[in-house]
Design an enzyme around this catalytic site. Sequence first.
Site, PDB file in Angstrom:
ATOM      1  N   CYS A   2      45.389  51.629  38.809  1.00 29.18           N
ATOM      2  CA  CYS A   2      44.808  52.951  38.348  1.00 29.18           C
ATOM      3  C   CYS A   2      43.507  52.720  37.563  1.00 29.18           C
ATOM      4  CB  CYS A   2      45.784  53.880  37.673  1.00 29.18           C
ATOM      5  SG  CYS A   2      47.244  54.151  38.624  1.00 29.18           S
ATOM      6  N   ARG A  27      39.014  48.218  41.481  1.00 31.46           N
ATOM      7  CA  ARG A  27      40.379  47.859  41.138  1.00 31.46           C
ATOM      8  C   ARG A  27      41.426  48.177  41.809  1.00 31.46           C
ATOM      9  NH1 ARG A  27      40.296  48.122  35.177  1.00 31.46           N
ATOM     10  NH2 ARG A  27      42.429  48.880  35.276  1.00 31.46           N
ATOM     11  N   TRP A  75      46.490  54.297  41.961  1.00 35.13           N
ATOM     12  CA  TRP A  75      47.263  53.049  42.722  1.00 35.13           C
ATOM     13  C   TRP A  75      48.667  53.269  42.709  1.00 35.13           C
ATOM     14  CZ3 TRP A  75      50.298  48.438  42.187  1.00 35.13           C
ATOM     15  CH2 TRP A  75      49.889  47.604  43.143  1.00 35.13           C
ATOM     16  N   ASN A 101      47.301  55.579  33.378  1.00 34.85           N
ATOM     17  CA  ASN A 101      47.087  54.261  33.882  1.00 34.85           C
ATOM     18  C   ASN A 101      48.486  53.687  33.255  1.00 34.85           C
ATOM     19  OD1 ASN A 101      46.983  51.738  35.025  1.00 34.85           O
ATOM     20  ND2 ASN A 101      44.874  51.262  33.920  1.00 34.85           N
ATOM     21  N   GLY A 102      49.416  53.214  34.095  1.00 32.84           N
ATOM     22  CA  GLY A 102      50.668  52.464  33.704  1.00 32.84           C
ATOM     23  C   GLY A 102      51.921  53.198  34.295  1.00 32.84           C
ATOM     24  N   GLU A 483      44.302  28.187  46.896  1.00 35.95           N
ATOM     25  CA  GLU A 483      43.569  29.259  46.771  1.00 35.95           C
ATOM     26  C   GLU A 483      42.624  29.604  47.912  1.00 35.95           C
ATOM     27  OE1 GLU A 483      42.750  31.138  44.581  1.00 35.95           O
ATOM     28  OE2 GLU A 483      40.554  31.580  44.755  1.00 35.95           O
ATOM     29  N   LYS A 487      42.606  33.293  49.616  1.00 41.97           N
ATOM     30  CA  LYS A 487      41.341  33.998  49.893  1.00 41.97           C
ATOM     31  C   LYS A 487      41.657  34.560  51.143  1.00 41.97           C
ATOM     32  CE  LYS A 487      40.078  34.551  46.493  1.00 41.97           C
ATOM     33  NZ  LYS A 487      40.430  34.099  45.570  1.00 41.97           N
ATOM     34  N   GLU A 490      44.053  37.685  51.198  1.00 46.48           N
ATOM     35  CA  GLU A 490      43.599  38.720  50.345  1.00 46.48           C
ATOM     36  C   GLU A 490      42.848  39.686  51.398  1.00 46.48           C
ATOM     37  OE1 GLU A 490      43.360  37.957  45.850  1.00 46.48           O
ATOM     38  OE2 GLU A 490      42.176  36.607  46.818  1.00 46.48           O
ATOM     39  N   HIS A 506      58.318  18.396  56.550  1.00 47.21           N
ATOM     40  CA  HIS A 506      59.589  18.677  56.175  1.00 47.21           C
ATOM     41  C   HIS A 506      59.802  20.155  56.661  1.00 47.21           C
ATOM     42  CE1 HIS A 506      60.173  14.613  54.479  1.00 47.21           C
ATOM     43  NE2 HIS A 506      59.061  14.823  53.696  1.00 47.21           N
ATOM     44  N   LYS A 607      42.420  44.569  41.582  1.00 49.53           N
ATOM     45  CA  LYS A 607      41.637  43.895  40.961  1.00 49.53           C
ATOM     46  C   LYS A 607      42.238  43.379  39.394  1.00 49.53           C
ATOM     47  CE  LYS A 607      38.033  41.164  39.933  1.00 49.53           C
ATOM     48  NZ  LYS A 607      37.950  39.726  40.797  1.00 49.53           N
TER      49      LYS A 607
HETATM   50  C1  G6P Z   1      45.033  40.368  40.911  1.00 51.08           C
HETATM   51  C2  G6P Z   1      43.590  40.019  41.518  1.00 51.08           C
HETATM   52  C3  G6P Z   1      43.557  38.517  41.642  1.00 51.08           C
HETATM   53  C4  G6P Z   1      43.575  37.819  40.276  1.00 51.08           C
HETATM   54  C5  G6P Z   1      45.083  38.242  39.677  1.00 51.08           C
HETATM   55  C6  G6P Z   1      44.973  37.966  38.164  1.00 51.08           C
HETATM   56  O1  G6P Z   1      45.908  39.854  41.654  1.00 51.08           O
HETATM   57  O2  G6P Z   1      43.541  40.660  42.917  1.00 51.08           O
HETATM   58  O3  G6P Z   1      42.277  38.301  42.132  1.00 51.08           O
HETATM   59  O4  G6P Z   1      43.570  36.274  40.423  1.00 51.08           O
HETATM   60  O5  G6P Z   1      45.240  39.580  39.584  1.00 51.08           O
HETATM   61  O6  G6P Z   1      44.063  38.351  37.494  1.00 51.08           O
HETATM   62  P1  G6P Z   1      43.286  38.143  36.075  1.00 51.08           P
HETATM   63  O7  G6P Z   1      42.553  39.205  35.910  1.00 51.08           O
HETATM   64  O8  G6P Z   1      44.489  37.806  35.111  1.00 51.08           O
HETATM   65  O9  G6P Z   1      42.707  36.643  36.300  1.00 51.08           O
END
Ligand code: G6P
Length: 612
Positions: A2, A27, A75, A101-102, A483, A487, A490, A506, A607
């Site tokens: 949010c 976000r 959200w 938000n929360g 990583e 990506k 995501e 395995h 985000k």
């Molecule tokens: C969310 C984002 C990721 C990020 C993670 C941790 O899942 O989509 O891209 O790596 O949070 O966020 P931070 O702000 O703690 O790095």
Amino acid sequence: MCGIVGYIGTKKAVPVLINGLLSLEYRGYDSAGLAVLNNDNSLKIVKDMGRVKKLQDNSELESLTGSIGIAHTRWATRGMPSKINSHPHTDNNNTFTVVHNGIIENYDELKSFIEKKGYALHSETDTELIPNLIHYFYNKNTKKGVLFAVTEALKKLEGSYALEITSPLLKDEIIVVKKDSPVVIGVGKNENYIASDIPAILSYTKDFYFMEDYEIAEVKKDSITFYNYDLNIIEKEIKNIEWDAIASEKNGYDDYMLKEIYEQPTAIRETIGTSFNKEGNINLPLNSLDVNKYNKIYIVACGTAMHAGIATKYIFEKFTQIPCEVDMASEFRYRNPLINEKTLCIFISQSGETADTIAALKLAKKSGSTTLSIVNVIGSSITRISDFVLYTHAGPEIAVASTKAYTCQVTLLTILALFISEKLGLSNTADFEKLKNDLNQLPDKIKYILDNCDKVKNIANQIYQDKNMFFIGRINDYAVAMEGSLKVKEITYIHSEAYAAGELKHGPIALIEDGVSVIGIITNPSISSKTLSNLDEVVTRGANIILISNQDIDINSSNINEESIVKIPDCSSLISPVLSVIPLQLLAYHIAKCKKLDVDKPRNLAKSVTVE
Ligand code: G6P
């Protein structure tokens, strides 16, 4: 997650609120809404499911002419995305209007409390409880005023919340409250702004108040007063933020993600630049860190930030000779980790607001461990709780999928490991000097990769319709595989998995069949033949191999097609994740573009994950 925006001043509130919501879109959200107190003191709400653009085009906004307003992108947590569940929410008498938000954790208890008092809840949200609770306490003791009623309501809430409260009773102010969810107040001239984070209002002001947990702000157009929950006044300092508003815009790129990928040479140069002095010596603001007392290092984070930890664990162990473990914050916080005053706990977070990371940090503090955080957003919650803070200098990262924050995190963690090594008297080695030199060459080498990346786009064109992918590597190449795989998940919605190359046989090798793409990362000469053999094993089972490497691969003997090899510049294998991840970021990006997906705002993701 949010997003919250607020405005009080002399301008029309709606354009400021919409602009702010647009800046917070990254976000992640599913609904948007706003409430404005018009000059005739009537409060109007417009809200719906869907994008901020849809809200912006809503003709009902025309009647919202006032200069006091609150706005929200939702959200969904409790309650499906729907118009009725969208914020703002009001009490049964339409007296108090709230955006939140929360998450309120004692929802069931409060629902039965408020229903017994005769209030009915119309949405499925936990937020709707809040205006009703405020109304209940206000009615009970009207003489004590709204602020008192707000504190009484807050005392009942368990969970996390950043709140904006408006009401016709509050003719010239917005009440803002914070506990465990982020909110900042931007200070203007005869106007003030409220937002979940800095970029949303950076084009209006660079002067900010950062609210702490259990603080209440009474925001008027020409004054801001802070209180604790006992309504004692708190003095707070304004902080000036140097970020450039333009830096958080797209600057000619199609998407924020692409812009941020291309900003990496500069971001890393800045991160390195602020960590070394003119003489080329490491210079971190950690004078009082007593490095001799630690027998264990924990690196704790979520998502991409955690991958930065995994990629650098080996550097910490090699150069500090202290065992180093990496953990997901969401696990660490609940598994009674063996930590004490001899443990150095390092937290990594781009936003500095991730709920699980904050909880893990609080746990570490309680245990007596030293807490050191690596954060991108200045003044964020994590920076205010940690014993020590180092900033990555990535600048605002807007795209949900993290790119430049990751490479800056790996760079800064490496510098931190070298700093501790030096303090421990372990730096007198050729490897130490080589790594230091390699660090300084990273920006130019990344630029080289970015200038020569056509092959990656071609590969993306060939594989974008894949249903499954595997990323494999060993040691820190495996960290990069994780990583790269993240990506792809995501932003392309292709199922992908990262495996340590030696583990493939395995189990997962059973999934390899004709045409499945396997992306190998090979940057460590001492074990490259091992990963190559693993790639050969999948080639013979029909896999389509893509290789990211800084080595000269003997194509004939390895069955890999030259067009599928992306060569990156050579560097110490320890720091190679900063380079090898770049083609993987671009691969995910171009696949998402081929699939015509919204790369900056992938579905279901946020985000800044400010709830558990
Ligand atoms: C969310 C984002 C990721 C990020 C993670 C941790 O899942 O989509 O891209 O790596 O949070 O966020 P931070 O702000 O703690 O790095």
